[in-house]
Design an enzyme around this catalytic site. Sequence first.
Site, mmCIF file in Angstrom:
data_model
loop_
_atom_site.group_PDB
_atom_site.id
_atom_site.type_symbol
_atom_site.label_atom_id
_atom_site.label_comp_id
_atom_site.label_asym_id
_atom_site.label_seq_id
_atom_site.Cartn_x
_atom_site.Cartn_y
_atom_site.Cartn_z
ATOM 1 N N TYR A 13 -57.069 51.632 56.191
ATOM 2 C CA TYR A 13 -58.359 52.202 55.779
ATOM 3 C C TYR A 13 -58.343 53.726 55.870
ATOM 4 O O TYR A 13 -58.026 54.299 56.911
ATOM 5 C CB TYR A 13 -59.457 51.626 56.674
ATOM 6 C CG TYR A 13 -60.850 52.015 56.290
ATOM 7 C CD1 TYR A 13 -61.426 51.544 55.118
ATOM 8 C CD2 TYR A 13 -61.611 52.839 57.114
ATOM 9 C CE1 TYR A 13 -62.722 51.886 54.768
ATOM 10 C CE2 TYR A 13 -62.915 53.186 56.769
ATOM 11 C CZ TYR A 13 -63.461 52.705 55.606
ATOM 12 O OH TYR A 13 -64.746 53.046 55.263
ATOM 13 N N ASP A 52 -66.928 47.959 53.977
ATOM 14 C CA ASP A 52 -66.107 48.838 54.810
ATOM 15 C C ASP A 52 -66.650 48.885 56.229
ATOM 16 O O ASP A 52 -67.862 48.990 56.449
ATOM 17 C CB ASP A 52 -66.077 50.251 54.226
ATOM 18 C CG ASP A 52 -65.238 50.325 52.957
ATOM 19 O OD1 ASP A 52 -64.529 49.341 52.658
ATOM 20 O OD2 ASP A 52 -65.289 51.356 52.273
ATOM 21 N N GLU A 62 -67.400 45.182 49.629
ATOM 22 C CA GLU A 62 -67.945 46.420 49.064
ATOM 23 C C GLU A 62 -67.490 46.659 47.633
ATOM 24 O O GLU A 62 -68.216 47.233 46.838
ATOM 25 C CB GLU A 62 -67.549 47.617 49.940
ATOM 26 C CG GLU A 62 -68.261 48.893 49.572
ATOM 27 C CD GLU A 62 -68.269 49.923 50.695
ATOM 28 O OE1 GLU A 62 -68.331 51.118 50.389
ATOM 29 O OE2 GLU A 62 -68.219 49.533 51.870
#
Length: 736
Positions: free
Chosen positions: A321, A104, A8
């Site tokens: 994350y 992601d 990403e």
Amino acid sequence: MKTLVLAEKPSVGKDIARVLGCRGGKNGYIEGEKYIVTWALGHLVTLADPEEYEARYKTWDISHLPIIPEKQRLTVIPQTSKQYRTVKELLLRKDVATIVIATDAGREGELVARWIIEKAKCNKPIKRLWISSVTDKAIKDGFNNLQDGKNYQNLCDSAKARAEADWLVGINATRCLTTKYNGQLSCGRVQTPTLAMIAQREDDIRKFIPQPFYGISAFSTGSTGSTGSTNSSTNFNLTWYNNESSRVFDKEKVAATLAKLNGETVGTVINLTKTAKKKYPPKLYDLTELQRDASNRFSYSPKETLSIMQRLYEEHKVLTYPRTDSRYITTDIVPTIGERLKGCAAAPYAKICTQILRSPIRPNSNFVDNAKVTDHHAIIPTEHPVNLADLGDRERKIYDLVIMRFLAVFLQPYEYEQVSLTVKIGGEIFKASGSTVISQGFRTIYKFDDDDNEESESKQTLPSLKNGEKIPIKGIKMTDGKTSPPSYFNEATLLSAMESPAKYVQNKALAETLKQTGGLGTVATRADIIEKLFDNFMIEKRGKDIFTTSKGRQVINLAPKGLCSPELTGDWEQKLLKISKGNLKRADFIKDIKVYTAEIISEIKASEKIYKHDNLTTTKCPECGKFMLQVKGKKGEMLVCQDRECNSRISLSVDIRSKCPKCHKFLKIVGTGDKRMITCTCGHREKYATFEARKKEEKNSMSKRDVQNFIHEMNKKSDNTPNNNPFAALKGIKFN
């Protein structure tokens, strides 16, 4: 043949390339023997604007609405078109056999990659990398367990359905409101209900009428003992209870009771209970909880906190994350806890990490629950060793919050004995409560009490008493107070309301769905929604509190009622969840959305309501000559052109984080160029050049705490080099 890995962001792509042994750096990608790693820059592809369907849509005209394409098109975002062309060429390269989606791991990450692949018309086999951190170990483990892309097709359909529905409703409703009322008015199925919740809170406060209430308090100094002499000098208060309530709204009744108790000097203990209680550590952080804490403790906006977390995740690789809505970890993470503890075992955490590592890790339901983890587990440290010196001040503060939560869950609960006392005085019931600490448990390191208000513990200490014992009453008096209205929203409490908007929803089934799906917006989008409301001047800040502007209140009145309630999101999320599970087709959902879009446009067109600029000034726009509007943005005040197509802006003042040297409130900059001044509400004023010189002087000084920390670090270093003076670095520095 080679495998193309699509990440990403460039930072993540470069980490993956290094782990996979790709070293041939090119313009927009890195190539190795087996793998080619490239990246998006966030979204490279998005849904096409209306004018890409028909040229006439370039002009905003209410007669064109609703705009409902038979099939929605994708378009390349102009600002990142160069990178898109690079990715497209790689996707279509003949020696590329397989695509690995490494964006992601979530609904929006899936959309980023799938739209790029779809726009490039690439039909090659897809694999999915699904990881929660970007450490070398996580990347290696992820590539050893790649999933078939087909397993994520339903998730992809759900993401596409959400994006297409938001486009249909948002673009049509915004264009219709803007053109009908000739104002820059935007609305959407998340931002408008959020705005409505703020307005409702303001209405609740405005309509609130404080009610006076009364009570009776008694004061004792302990026990009289069997002989009548006091055997304890512990002072404590008792509160009168009337039908289990300490608040009475009838003043005459309280006065009559007080008169009855006049002259009473002894009370009798009729009930004494001691209960051993435990308070467990607070749960691990999800993004919303972290944003709340950062707002309360450091006044960081939700967007600032997310940005800091992204750096800690992507650049420093010390936290997992950030865009997660779970506060638990899964059982497969438990074996990695030891390495994670070692990774964060830098001062000042080293001692507690070592203490935890001495015993086997015993997972419990307070922080390990597979059923409560969806796409990602809670935010926790990675195995990557932290170097605290590499972290900036803001990064360090957020990192500290996460680490303290993480360490606390491995410690024992806080244990205390709750003492409840009931005393009869002159036939009336009085009560008191207190507590005695048995074990500090996790509170030895975790001192924050403000995020756990489940129990109100009395701070007073009660004497050692027993049932039937007499206690002296040294005084009895009437107390009074007034009921308080709810508090205005700030960014922390607004996040909570967006996460749990059930109280604003009448339909219980939809309220339950909102609870299960995470409320209004997602952990990744709530910060942007709040920022958008500020940027569109629909809300403003006064201190820390958030208020609707005149424009915001009018938008709520003008927008279709269905768009002002969280129920719409609840209904959508129910259906999106079904799509993600394969129980509903995306086409059927979009068909219903098209019908709904036509309905709300008809409603807006038929409305006879009016919109009025009540912040119009006599200052003319330097671009088009129309009168400008005075608005207050999140970072200060400005003039904006009333013409939505002009968008000219003039800054009037800018709020800054520096505090006034006199009253310590935040300062603001007024004026432009050489005429800039620093001002405060207390009356303090100084020239901008003077302010800059003062701040530079402060930056070159060290506080007492800085000095102590510096000396502490020096003392820990080896003294094998006697010629090195640890205080030499302090030479020339001024001390506060």
